[in-house]
Motif scaffolding. Structure first.
Motif, short mmCIF file in Angstrom:
data_model
loop_
_atom_site.label_atom_id
_atom_site.label_comp_id
_atom_site.label_asym_id
_atom_site.label_seq_id
_atom_site.Cartn_x
_atom_site.Cartn_y
_atom_site.Cartn_z
N LYS A 1 -2.03 12.98 -5.60
CA LYS A 1 -2.44 11.70 -6.22
C LYS A 1 -1.48 11.29 -7.33
O LYS A 1 -1.30 10.10 -7.59
N GLN B 1 -7.78 5.05 -1.99
CA GLN B 1 -8.71 5.46 -0.93
C GLN B 1 -8.37 6.86 -0.47
O GLN B 1 -7.19 7.23 -0.43
N SER B 2 -9.37 7.65 -0.13
CA SER B 2 -9.12 8.98 0.42
C SER B 2 -9.60 9.04 1.86
O SER B 2 -10.73 8.68 2.15
N TRP B 3 -8.70 9.49 2.72
CA TRP B 3 -9.07 9.66 4.12
C TRP B 3 -8.86 11.13 4.49
O TRP B 3 -7.96 11.79 3.97
N THR C 1 0.86 -1.18 0.00
CA THR C 1 0.00 0.00 0.00
C THR C 1 0.90 1.23 0.00
O THR C 1 1.81 1.33 0.82
N ILE D 1 -3.39 5.00 -0.52
CA ILE D 1 -4.20 5.78 0.41
C ILE D 1 -3.72 7.23 0.33
O ILE D 1 -2.52 7.51 0.43
N LYS E 1 -2.12 -0.88 -4.00
CA LYS E 1 -3.21 0.07 -3.75
C LYS E 1 -2.65 1.30 -3.06
O LYS E 1 -1.47 1.32 -2.67
N PRO F 1 -7.12 0.62 -6.71
CA PRO F 1 -7.91 1.46 -5.79
C PRO F 1 -7.08 2.53 -5.08
O PRO F 1 -5.97 2.26 -4.62
N ASP G 1 -11.45 10.76 9.58
CA ASP G 1 -11.23 9.31 9.45
C ASP G 1 -10.10 8.83 10.37
O ASP G 1 -10.08 7.67 10.78
N ALA H 1 -4.48 1.43 8.40
CA ALA H 1 -4.33 0.55 7.23
C ALA H 1 -3.92 -0.87 7.66
O ALA H 1 -4.27 -1.84 7.01
#
Lengths: 261, 320
Positions: free
Chosen positions: A70, A203-205, A60, A85, A83, A201, A209, A111
Motif C-alpha cells: 500500500k 480498493q482491495s481485491w 488508477t 487498487i 485512485k 480511495p 474477486d 477495472a
C-alpha cells in the motif's frame, strides 16, 4: 469520454538495503524496507502528463503485493493519481512474472482501461517482461520501452531507442505502454498531494474477486522453480596501489599479466 | 536427440555474437534448430551451421520491419509448432525478452530471463541467474511447459562445431494482432566503430570523475587502445556528458565482459547492478574510500587524468 489510465506499480525492497532471499527462496521482504520501484515513478509521471493533456482522464494505480505494498500506492496517489487498487491474497506469496501478469491482466480488465502504463522493469527482478506479457494477455498493442510518449485522439505515439536503431511507434488505444527512465524526471509529491492522497480511495481485491484459482499463482503454482540461491562470496581483496606517477604503467603491467594486452 | 529452438539475432544477415554463444549452450541440451527472420535471414545459415545449427528455419516479410515485436512472436510460435522443441533459447536483448515472454504465455510455459549459464538437468535445463546487483547467484528451472530461456551476452564462449545447417523455409501466418503497433520511422544508430556495449569483451567506463563531455575522449582513447566498448555511469549520463545508450547500471545496460575498467566511478549499488558480474574488474578513482574498490581485482587510487592517459600510452607501446 474519459480516458481510463491504469498504472501498474511494484513495491520492491530498497536496493541500498541488505537484500536477500527467505528460506523458501522468495525475496525476503521482512528484513529490508520496501518502496515504490524507482522505475515505476516514471510511469506515474508519464500517466500524469498524458492525463493533463487529455480533456478528461482518470488514473488508477494498481499493485499486486503484501499489505506493505500500500505504501507504493500511497506514493503514486500523492504524486497525483486518482485512485488505487491493491490486489492482496495470502495465496499470492511466491508468484513469478507469468503469474503476476495473469493477476495484473485480470485486475486491469476488471477495472476497465484505455491505456496501461508500466515502468520498463522492476528494480528487484529487473526482467522487464511484464508489459509485454500484459499486452499479450489483454490482446492489445504493446508500445514499450518509450523514452517519449503522447496520446491524442485515441492514438498513442512514442519513441523507442534500441541497440541498433531509434524507432517511432504508433498504436490505437487500448494499448499497453512502458516507459524508460529517459522519459522525464518524476515529480516529487507536494505537501498538498500527500494530504490529498490520504483521502483517495484504495480498493482491495483478492483472488476470488479476480476469479483466479489459488493453484494458478503463488509458489506452488509458479511456472519457474528456484532450486538454490547462493550469496556470492566476497571478492578476494584485490591489489590496490596509490598513483605516485607510475599508476598507469603499473595497471598496464597487471593487464598484461592477465593477457588483456 | 531433442531439438532446441534458438532465436537468431542478426542485422541484415550478419549474426550477432550472443546468438553464436547461445548455440554453444543449446548444444548442451539438444540439437540446435535456428530461427532467423527478416531481411537477410537466409544469409545467416553459413555462420549458424559453422556453430552447430542442424537446421535453419528462415522467413522474411515486410511485417518484421513495419510492426513491433508481435510478428516475430508469431513466427517463433510457428517454428515451435513445427519443431516441438525441448526448449526455446532467445538472446537477452530488450526485444528478445519481449518475444520470449509473449511466446511463453502462448505455449503455457514458464520463462527465465537473463540466464548467465545453462546446463542440462534431470528435470530440464538448469539456468544460472544473478540477483540483487549480482550479490546472489540462483539456479532455476522451468516448472510448467517447455522451457523458454533468455541468455545474456558473454554467458558462453563461441565455439565452432560444424553441423548441417540445412535451410528450410518457415511457414508463417501472422495473427490479427501482428499489425497492432506500427513502426512509423526508424533511424539507425550512428556507428561509433566500437563494439556494442553489452557484447563487448572489454568495457571502459567513465563516471562523475570525468567531469565534462569534452573529457570523455580520455575514456574513449583508452577504450580504442583495447578494442573496447565505452560505458558511462548514470551520473555522467544525467549530466549529459555521454548518451544514455551507453549507460551501465540498473536503469541502463547490464554488462558482463571479461574486463571492466571503471574510471572516476564511485560504485553506487545502482552501477554495481550493471557490472558486478564482470570477470575482471579494475578501477581508477581519486577517492580511496570509493565502494568500487571493494569489487576490484586491481585498483589505482589516483587522478584518472594522470593514470588513464599513461595507461593508454603504455598499452599502445606494448601493442607496438
Amino acid at each position: 469520454m474519459s480516458l481510463r489510465i491504469v498504472v501498474t506499480v511494484k513495491y520492491v525492497p530498497d536496493a541500498t538495503g541488505d537484500r536477500h532471499f527467505a528460506d523458501d527462496l522468495t525475496v525476503d521482504r521482512d528484513d529490508v524496507d520496501g518502496l515504490l520501484s524507482e522505475l515505476d515513478e516514471y510511469a506515474v509521471e508519464q500517466a500524469l502528463q498524458i492525463a493533463d493533456a487529455a480533456d478528461d482522464a482518470e488514473i488508477t494505480v494498481l499493485t499486486v503485493g503484501p499489505e506493505d505494498a500500500k505504501d507504493a500506492l500511497r506514493k503514486a496517489l500523492s504524486m497525483g493519481a486518482d485512485k488505487a487498487i491493491h490486489v492482496e491474497d495470502d495465496d499470492l506469496h511466491g508468484t513469478d512474472a507469468i503469474g503476476t501478469s495473469l493477476v495484473l491482466a485480470k485486475a486491469i480488465e476488471k477495472a476497465g482501461f484505455d491505456l496501461v502504463v508500466s515502468g520498463m522493469a522492476s528494480t528487484d527482478g529487473t526482467a522487464g517482461i511484464v508489459p509485454a506479457l500484459l499486452a499479450e494477455r489483454l490482446g492489445v498493442p504493446q508500445v514499450t520501452l518509450l523514452s517519449e510518449v503522447s496520446v491524442e485522439d485515441g492514438v498513442v505515439k512514442g519513441r523507442r531507442d534500441g541497440d541498433t536503431a531509434s524507432e517511432q511507434l504508433q498504436a490505437s488505444l487500448p494499448a499497453v505502454v512502458s516507459v524508460t527512465d529517459q522519459s522525464g524526471e518524476a515529480r516529487y509529491p507536494s505537501f498538498k498531494g500527500i494530504m490529498a492522497a490520504k483521502k483517495k480511495p484504495v480498493q482491495s481485491w483478492d483472488l476470488e474477486d479476480l476469479e483466479i484459482e489459488a493453484d494458478e499463482v503463488g509458489l506452488a503454482g509458479a511456472w519457474t522453480k528456484v532450486d538454490s540461491a547462493t550469496e556470492r562470496p566476497a571478492r578476494t581483496a584485490g591489489t590496490i596501489v596509490k598513483d605516485e606517477g607510475e599508476g598507469g604503467k603499473q595497471l598496464a603491467e597487471f593487464l598484461a599479466g592477465q593477457k588483456f594486452i | 536427440m531433442a531439438e532446441v529452438l534458438v532465436y537468431v539475432d542478426h542485422v541484415d544477415g550478419a549474426v550477432r555474437k550472443p546468438t553464436l554463444e547461445l548455440l554453444t549452450l543449446a548444444r548442451r541440451i539438444g540439437e540446435p534448430v535456428a530461427v532467423a527472420l527478416g531481411p537477410g535471414a537466409e544469409n545467416t545459415a553459413a555462420a549458424l551451421a559453422e556453430h552447430g545449427a542442424v537446421k535453419v528455419l528462415t522467413h522474411d516479410a515486410a511485417e518484421y520491419a513495419d510492426y513491433l515485436v508481435v510478428p516475430k512472436v508469431d513466427a517463433l510460435q510457428a517454428a515451435y509448432d513445427a519443431v516441438s522443441p525441448a526448449a526455446v533459447l532467445v538472446p537477452s536483448s530488450a526485444e528478445g525478452k519481449e518475444i520470449a515472454a509473449r511466446l511463453a504465455v502462448r505455449i503455457g510455459s514458464g520463462i527465465i530471463t537473463d540466464a548467465t549459464d545453462l546446463e542440462a538437468g534431470d528435470e530440464g535445463p538448469v539456468a544460472t541467474q544473478s540477483a540483487f546487483a549480482a550479490s546472489f547467484t540462483t539456479k532455476s528451472r522451468i516448472a510448467k511447459g517447455v522451457p523458454v530461456i533468455t541468455v545474456k551476452p558473454n554467458s558462453a564462449a563461441v565455439e565452432a562445431a560444424p553441423a548441417a545447417g540445412a535451410v528450410e523455409a518457415l511457414a508463417v501466418v501472422f495473427s490479427e494482432k501482428a499489425t497492432g503497433t506500427k513502426v512509423t520511422a526508424r533511424t539507425p544508430r550512428a556507428s561509433t566503430g566500437r563494439p556494442e556495449l553489452t557484447e563487448a569483451a572489454i568495457v571502459v567506463s567513465g563516471g562523475r570523475g570525468v567531469n565534462g563531455a569534452e573529457n570523455f575522449s580520455v575514456i574513449e582513447n583508452l577504450a580504442d587502445s583495447l578494442g573496447a566498448a565505452v560505458g558511462a555511469s548514470r551520473a555522467a549520463v544525467d549530466a549529459g556528458w555521454y548518451p544514455h545508450t551507453n549507460q551501465v547500471g540498473q536503469t541502463g545496460k547490464s554488462v558482463s565482459p571479461q574486463l571492466y575498467i571503471a574510471s572516476g566511478i564511485s560504485g553506487a549499488i545502482q552501477h554495481r547492478a550493471g557490472m558486478q558480474t564482470s570477470k575482471t574488474i579494475v578501477a581508477i578513482n581519486k577517492d580511496a574510500e570509493a565502494p568500487i574498490f571493494d569489487l576490484v581485482d586491481y585498483g589505482v587510487v589516483g587522478d584518472l587524468f594522470d593514470v588513464v592517459p599513461q595507461l593508454t600510452e603504455e598499452i599502445k607501446t606494448r601493442k607496438g
